[in-house]
Design a protein around this motif. Structure first.
Motif, PDB file in Angstrom:
ATOM      1  N   GLY A  67       0.790  -1.221   0.000  1.00 48.31           N
ATOM      2  CA  GLY A  67       0.000   0.000   0.000  1.00 48.31           C
ATOM      3  C   GLY A  67       0.823   1.271   0.000  1.00 48.31           C
ATOM      4  O   GLY A  67       0.304   2.356   0.295  1.00 48.31           O
ATOM      5  N   GLU A  68       2.104   1.186  -0.369  1.00 50.64           N
ATOM      6  CA  GLU A  68       2.981   2.360  -0.349  1.00 50.64           C
ATOM      7  C   GLU A  68       2.965   3.139  -1.656  1.00 50.64           C
ATOM      8  O   GLU A  68       3.419   4.289  -1.707  1.00 50.64           O
ATOM      9  N   ILE A  69       2.470   2.522  -2.714  1.00 50.70           N
ATOM     10  CA  ILE A  69       2.328   3.193  -4.012  1.00 50.70           C
ATOM     11  C   ILE A  69       0.993   2.759  -4.621  1.00 50.70           C
ATOM     12  O   ILE A  69       0.295   1.896  -4.061  1.00 50.70           O
ATOM     13  N   ALA A  70       0.654   3.336  -5.766  1.00 49.93           N
ATOM     14  CA  ALA A  70      -0.577   2.940  -6.462  1.00 49.93           C
ATOM     15  C   ALA A  70      -0.319   2.455  -7.881  1.00 49.93           C
ATOM     16  O   ALA A  70      -1.211   1.907  -8.525  1.00 49.93           O
ATOM     17  N   ILE A  71       0.923   2.665  -8.383  1.00 49.00           N
ATOM     18  CA  ILE A  71       1.291   2.234  -9.741  1.00 49.00           C
ATOM     19  C   ILE A  71       2.656   1.549  -9.690  1.00 49.00           C
ATOM     20  O   ILE A  71       3.648   2.175  -9.313  1.00 49.00           O
ATOM     21  N   ALA A  72       2.698   0.296 -10.081  1.00 44.69           N
ATOM     22  CA  ALA A  72       3.963  -0.430 -10.156  1.00 44.69           C
ATOM     23  C   ALA A  72       4.319  -0.666 -11.613  1.00 44.69           C
ATOM     24  O   ALA A  72       3.493  -1.157 -12.390  1.00 44.69           O
ATOM     25  N   MET A  73       5.537  -0.288 -11.986  1.00 41.14           N
ATOM     26  CA  MET A  73       6.063  -0.660 -13.294  1.00 41.14           C
ATOM     27  C   MET A  73       6.789  -1.988 -13.070  1.00 41.14           C
ATOM     28  O   MET A  73       7.915  -2.009 -12.575  1.00 41.14           O
ATOM     29  N   GLY A  74       6.095  -3.095 -13.377  1.00 41.28           N
ATOM     30  CA  GLY A  74       6.638  -4.376 -12.954  1.00 41.28           C
ATOM     31  C   GLY A  74       6.373  -5.518 -13.908  1.00 41.28           C
ATOM     32  O   GLY A  74       5.889  -5.330 -15.038  1.00 41.28           O
ATOM     33  N   MET A  75       6.695  -6.722 -13.437  1.00 42.40           N
ATOM     34  CA  MET A  75       6.521  -7.936 -14.222  1.00 42.40           C
ATOM     35  C   MET A  75       5.053  -8.347 -14.214  1.00 42.40           C
ATOM     36  O   MET A  75       4.415  -8.422 -13.162  1.00 42.40           O
ATOM     37  N   THR A  76       4.520  -8.642 -15.393  1.00 41.11           N
ATOM     38  CA  THR A  76       3.121  -9.050 -15.511  1.00 41.11           C
ATOM     39  C   THR A  76       2.819 -10.238 -14.608  1.00 41.11           C
ATOM     40  O   THR A  76       1.804 -10.257 -13.910  1.00 41.11           O
ATOM     41  N   ALA A  77       3.704 -11.231 -14.606  1.00 40.22           N
ATOM     42  CA  ALA A  77       3.462 -12.457 -13.832  1.00 40.22           C
ATOM     43  C   ALA A  77       3.325 -12.161 -12.345  1.00 40.22           C
ATOM     44  O   ALA A  77       2.503 -12.775 -11.653  1.00 40.22           O
ATOM     45  N   GLN A  78       4.113 -11.228 -11.830  1.00 39.76           N
ATOM     46  CA  GLN A  78       4.033 -10.918 -10.408  1.00 39.76           C
ATOM     47  C   GLN A  78       2.764 -10.141 -10.082  1.00 39.76           C
ATOM     48  O   GLN A  78       2.170 -10.318  -9.015  1.00 39.76           O
ATOM     49  N   GLY A  79       2.334  -9.286 -11.003  1.00 40.26           N
ATOM     50  CA  GLY A  79       1.075  -8.586 -10.812  1.00 40.26           C
ATOM     51  C   GLY A  79      -0.097  -9.550 -10.803  1.00 40.26           C
ATOM     52  O   GLY A  79      -1.000  -9.451  -9.956  1.00 40.26           O
ATOM     53  N   VAL A  80      -0.095 -10.495 -11.721  1.00 44.82           N
ATOM     54  CA  VAL A  80      -1.159 -11.495 -11.792  1.00 44.82           C
ATOM     55  C   VAL A  80      -1.153 -12.363 -10.534  1.00 44.82           C
ATOM     56  O   VAL A  80      -2.215 -12.697  -9.987  1.00 44.82           O
ATOM     57  N   SER A  81       0.031 -12.723 -10.061  1.00 43.67           N
ATOM     58  CA  SER A  81       0.138 -13.519  -8.837  1.00 43.67           C
ATOM     59  C   SER A  81      -0.510 -12.789  -7.661  1.00 43.67           C
ATOM     60  O   SER A  81      -1.235 -13.391  -6.857  1.00 43.67           O
ATOM     61  N   ALA A  82      -0.277 -11.476  -7.578  1.00 46.21           N
ATOM     62  CA  ALA A  82      -0.880 -10.684  -6.503  1.00 46.21           C
ATOM     63  C   ALA A  82      -2.406 -10.666  -6.640  1.00 46.21           C
ATOM     64  O   ALA A  82      -3.137 -10.770  -5.643  1.00 46.21           O
TER      65      ALA A  82
END
Length: 329
Positions: free
Chosen positions: A214-229
Motif C-alpha cells: 500500500g505504499e504506491i498505487a502504480i507499479a512498473m513491474g513484471m506481468t506475472a508478479q502482478g497477476v500472482s498478486a
C-alpha cells in the motif's frame, strides 16, 4: 539388560547413519546456478530429487548479475555445471564458455526463438503497469495508458520502477522507451519521471511488493508478479502500455567441457524438456514452447509486444546503463 538393549540400538542407529552418509557422499554431484525466484527454485529442487535420486544435484541461487560476473571471471573453471535463467544479453556475451547444444532434442521450442547453438531460451517475461484499483477509485484517478501519462502531477510519489542498472525488468522499460522516443528524448523523459517516482527499486519485484504494502498505487513491474498478486486477492489491474508490453528473456546452457559427463547431459535434457515446460505453464507463461499451456488464472493472453530492438545485445546494454548514470547516477 536395558543398558545392553540401549547400546545395541545406538550401535544400529550409528551404522544406519554411516551407511546413509556414505551413500550421500558416493552420489555424483551436479551443480546448477539459477536466477529464478525462491518458489520456482524450491519446485526445481523437489522435482530433481524425484527424478534423479541417484544424483546429488545442488540448486544454488545466483542473481543474474553475480552469475554473469562469476562466469566472466572464472570462465569454464566455474563451480556450476549448468546455468539456467541467466539474462540472455549476458549469456550471449559469454557464450564461448558454454558447450554446443545442437545434439540435444530442442523440438519442443516454437520456431525462431533459439538464437544460438550454445544456449537455449529459458523464459520470456513481459512488463506492464500494475494498478491499485481501490486507490484509483477512491481518489477518482484516470488509469495511465502511456509513458507520458505517468508524468501527470496527480501521480507524484505513487509510482515505483525497477532501476535498470540492477534489474532486467527496469532495463526493459528503459530500452523500450529509447526505442519509442529516441535516446535524447527518453533520457529527458526519465529525468522528469524521476521527480514523480516514489523510488527506483533494486529488484524487478520491488514495485509490486510496494504496491502490495500500500505504499504506491502504480507499479512498473513484471506481468506475472502482478497477476500472482491478483490471484492472492489484491484488487489490482494489469494495464499494458499503448506502445506494447516491454519484455526481456533469460537463457540456459552447459558449461563447456561438462557435456562429457553423461549425467550432466541427462539432467540438462530433463530441464529443457520437462521442468522448463512446468515452469512456464505454472509461473512464466509467455509462450516459447509448442503446445504450451497456461495454468495461471487471470494472466493476459492478448499482450502486444513492445519494440525491444537490442534486448539481447550486451554492447547496447552496457552503453545504455552508462547513459542511465545521467538519470540516476
Amino acid at each position: 539388560m536395558k543398558k545392553v538393549y540401549l547400546l545395541v540400538a545406538l550401535a544400529i542407529l550409528l551404522c544406519l547413519t554411516l551407511v546413509l552418509t556414505g551413500c550421500s557422499k558416493n552420489k555424483e554431484k551436479i551443480v546448477i546456478y539459477t536466477s529464478m525466484e525462491e518458489e520456482r527454485n524450491q519446485d526445481l529442487k523437489e522435482q530433481l530429487k524425484e527424478n534423479f535420486p541417484e544424483l546429488n544435484v545442488i540448486v544454488q541461487y545466483m542473481p543474474t548479475g553475480n552469475s554473469s560476473a562469476k562466469l566472466k571471471t572464472e570462465g569454464t573453471n566455474i563451480e556450476a555445471d549448468i546455468i539456467i535463467d541467466l539474462e540472455t544479453a549476458y549469456m550471449a556475451n559469454l557464450e564461448d564458455n558454454f558447450t554446443n547444444l545442437t545434439s540435444f532434442d530442442t523440438s519442443m521450442y516454437i520456431d525462431g526463438v533459439i538464437q544460438s547453438d550454445n544456449y537455449l531460451p529459458w523464459i520470456k517475461y513481459t512488463m506492464t503497469l500494475i494498478i491499485d484499483e481501490d486507490y484509483f477509485e477512491k481518489n477518482n484517478l484516470e488509469i495511465p495508458k502511456t509513458y507520458e501519462d505517468l508524468l501527470k502531477p496527480e501521480y507524484k510519489n505513487l509510482i515505483a520502477m525497477p532501476d535498470p542498472k540492477t534489474s532486467g525488468t527496469g532495463y526493459a522499460f528503459f530500452l523500450n522507451a529509447i526505442n519509442v522516443m529516441g535516446e535524447e528524448n527518453a533520457i529527458k523523459y526519465f529525468k522528469d519521471l524521476k521527480e514523480n517516482l516514489r523510488e527506483f527499486t533494486t529488484s524487478g519485484s520491488g514495485p509490486t511488493n510496494l504496491l502490495k504494502q500500500g505504499e504506491i498505487a502504480i507499479a512498473m513491474g513484471m506481468t506475472a508478479q502482478g497477476v500472482s498478486a491478483i490471484n492472492e486477492g489484491y484488487n489490482f489491474k494489469i494495464v499494458a502500455l499503448e506502445t506494447g508490453a516491454p519484455y526481456n528473456t533469460t537463457s540456459c546452457g552447459i558449461i563447456k567441457g561438462r557435456e562429457e559427463n553423461e549425467n550432466v547431459k541427462k539432467v540438462f535434457q530433463w530441464l529443457i524438456t520437462d521442468f522448463s515446460r512446468y515452469d512456464k505453464e505454472n509461473y512464466m507463461p509467455d509462450v516459447l514452447l509448442k503446445d504450451q499451456k497456461n495454468n495461471i488464472k487471470n494472466y493476459p493472453t492478448d499482450l502486444k509486444e513492445a519494440n525491444m530492438s537490442g534486448i539481447d545485445s550486451i554492447e547496447t546494454k552496457e552503453e545504455l546503463i552508462e547513459k542511465w548514470g545521467e538519470i540516476n547516477g
